[in-house]
Design an enzyme around this catalytic site. Structure first.
Site, PDB file in Angstrom:
ATOM      1  N   HIS A   1      17.252  55.777  12.803  1.00  0.00           N
ATOM      2  CA  HIS A   1      17.224  55.950  11.354  1.00  0.00           C
ATOM      3  C   HIS A   1      15.868  56.439  10.855  1.00  0.00           C
ATOM      4  O   HIS A   1      15.796  57.295   9.984  1.00  0.00           O
ATOM      5  CB  HIS A   1      17.592  54.627  10.673  1.00  0.00           C
ATOM      6  CG  HIS A   1      18.924  54.091  11.088  1.00  0.00           C
ATOM      7  ND1 HIS A   1      20.100  54.778  10.841  1.00  0.00           N
ATOM      8  CD2 HIS A   1      19.266  52.954  11.744  1.00  0.00           C
ATOM      9  CE1 HIS A   1      21.110  54.062  11.326  1.00  0.00           C
ATOM     10  NE2 HIS A   1      20.628  52.968  11.868  1.00  0.00           N
TER      11      HIS A   1
ATOM     12  N   HIS B   1      26.876  54.115   7.446  1.00  0.00           N
ATOM     13  CA  HIS B   1      28.276  54.306   7.863  1.00  0.00           C
ATOM     14  C   HIS B   1      29.111  54.849   6.703  1.00  0.00           C
ATOM     15  O   HIS B   1      29.955  55.723   6.895  1.00  0.00           O
ATOM     16  CB  HIS B   1      28.867  52.998   8.379  1.00  0.00           C
ATOM     17  CG  HIS B   1      28.164  52.464   9.583  1.00  0.00           C
ATOM     18  ND1 HIS B   1      28.425  51.213  10.115  1.00  0.00           N
ATOM     19  CD2 HIS B   1      27.204  53.009  10.372  1.00  0.00           C
ATOM     20  CE1 HIS B   1      27.648  51.018  11.165  1.00  0.00           C
ATOM     21  NE2 HIS B   1      26.899  52.085  11.334  1.00  0.00           N
TER      22      HIS B   1
ATOM     23  N   ASP C   1      25.849  57.713  12.930  1.00  0.00           N
ATOM     24  CA  ASP C   1      24.669  57.295  12.174  1.00  0.00           C
ATOM     25  C   ASP C   1      23.868  58.494  11.676  1.00  0.00           C
ATOM     26  O   ASP C   1      23.439  58.546  10.512  1.00  0.00           O
ATOM     27  CB  ASP C   1      23.756  56.432  13.045  1.00  0.00           C
ATOM     28  CG  ASP C   1      24.167  54.973  13.100  1.00  0.00           C
ATOM     29  OD1 ASP C   1      25.038  54.558  12.304  1.00  0.00           O
ATOM     30  OD2 ASP C   1      23.611  54.241  13.942  1.00  0.00           O
TER      31      ASP C   1
ATOM     32  N   HIS D   1      28.508  56.856  18.341  1.00  0.00           N
ATOM     33  CA  HIS D   1      28.080  56.109  17.168  1.00  0.00           C
ATOM     34  C   HIS D   1      26.717  56.592  16.680  1.00  0.00           C
ATOM     35  O   HIS D   1      26.460  56.635  15.470  1.00  0.00           O
ATOM     36  CB  HIS D   1      28.019  54.600  17.426  1.00  0.00           C
ATOM     37  CG  HIS D   1      27.643  53.852  16.182  1.00  0.00           C
ATOM     38  ND1 HIS D   1      28.543  53.621  15.159  1.00  0.00           N
ATOM     39  CD2 HIS D   1      26.449  53.365  15.756  1.00  0.00           C
ATOM     40  CE1 HIS D   1      27.921  53.005  14.166  1.00  0.00           C
ATOM     41  NE2 HIS D   1      26.646  52.837  14.511  1.00  0.00           N
TER      42      HIS D   1
END
Length: 303
Positions: free
Chosen positions: A264, A78, A241, A237
């Site tokens: 991720h 973030h 990310d 969001h």
């Protein structure tokens, strides 16, 4: 276009999303060509860890840097996303724990802190990574790719068979030549399901999560009393990310990024694949501001 750092140091205190520990965060100006350096000041001897794809060695629900000695700095995505959104190239980030504080679960508090500290141009030109040919990573029905594009555009889709996700499209495209990172992306919060809580706690994760720093979803509804900030906040969001994960490469990308059900681990694998393919990218700088792709004209003004 020049590199950027902060005019003044600034600090804040928060809680780690996964550790639940209280964390003091300080962000300090850094010289040109430093990159983003995380410094653990809670250790007997402070240890610095530079943001780079090869050090992302834990991607369970966040991006965590792990240096060769095992020193960790977690949940960096973030803050990295906010740095990308503001065009900050060089920064020292000091933390008193193994995790960046979660704040409200979005990048907006970091944007506020960074802008409060002031953002200044430096003496050296900003270095971009320009993608020259497609690079892709796949895992079953999940995939991510980077392709040549004269700017920066993100297209991302998610897929959740859940009533809360069916109220808005699960696909969003953001062209940063037309849209503002601060307005369109920075306020989108992380999210999780109630049924995941027990799993996370059993694995030492999610100890600091609550309705103040995450969207929490039960079998049917969003539990946060205020509801969503955007109808499609979930996929926004994921874009937040992804921008943070990609910025771990240390330079803004001149490219089109797209993905489906990415996370991720895949974002980091994509960066590693890019760097391992020398003919797929190149460094570029722009002395003449008129040559800078229009996606980067919307970066907030420096003081």
């Amino acid at each position: 276009m020049l590199q950027r750092t902060l005019e003044h140091a600034i600090s804040a205190t928060g809680v780690g999303l996964h550790s639940g520990e209280r964390v003091r965060l300080a962000m300090l100006p850094a010289p040109p060509d430093t990159g983003i350096i995380f410094r653990r000041t809670d250790l007997p001897e402070p240890v610095s860890v530079k943001a780079q794809p090869s050090l992302v060695n834990d991607t369970r629900l966040s991006s965590t840097l792990v240096d060769p000695t095992g020193v960790r700095v977690g949940t960096i995505e973030h803050l990295m996303s906010a740095l990308a959104g503001l065009g900050i190239d060089n920064l020292i980030v000091e933390v008193t724990a193994a995790e960046i504080p979660i704040m409200d679960g979005s990048a907006a508090p970091f944007i506020y802190l960074l802008q409060s500290a002031g953002i200044v141009d430096q003496s050296q030109p900003k270095r971009f990574i320009r993608v020259k040919r497609r690079v892709e990573v796949r895992d079953a029905d999940k995939w991510v790719r980077l392709e040549p594009y004269d700017g920066f555009i993100v297209n991302l889709s998610i897929e959740f068979n859940h009533p809360a996700f069916n109220l808005a499209p699960q696909n969003v495209t953001v062209d940063f030549a037309k849209h503002s990172y601060i307005d369109e992306i920075s306020r989108a919060r992380t999210f999780g399901f109630m049924h995941e809580v027990e799993y996370m706690r059993n694995h030492g994760l999610g100890k600091g999560g609550n309705l103040e720093n995450a969207i929490v979803i039960d079998d049917e509804f969003v539990l946060n009393p205020e509801g969503l900030r955007f109808p499609d906040e979930f996929v926004r969001h994921k874009i937040l990310d992804a921008i943070g994960d990609l910025y771990i490469v240390g330079h803004p990308l001149i490219a089109a990024f797209s993905g489906h059900k990415s996370g991720h681990a895949m974002n980091n694998s994509l960066l590693r694949e890019l760097l391992a393919t020398p003919d797929a990218w190149e460094y570029v700088s722009f002395r003449d501001p008129s040559e800078v792709p229009s996606s980067f004209h919307r970066l907030p003004e420096v003081i």
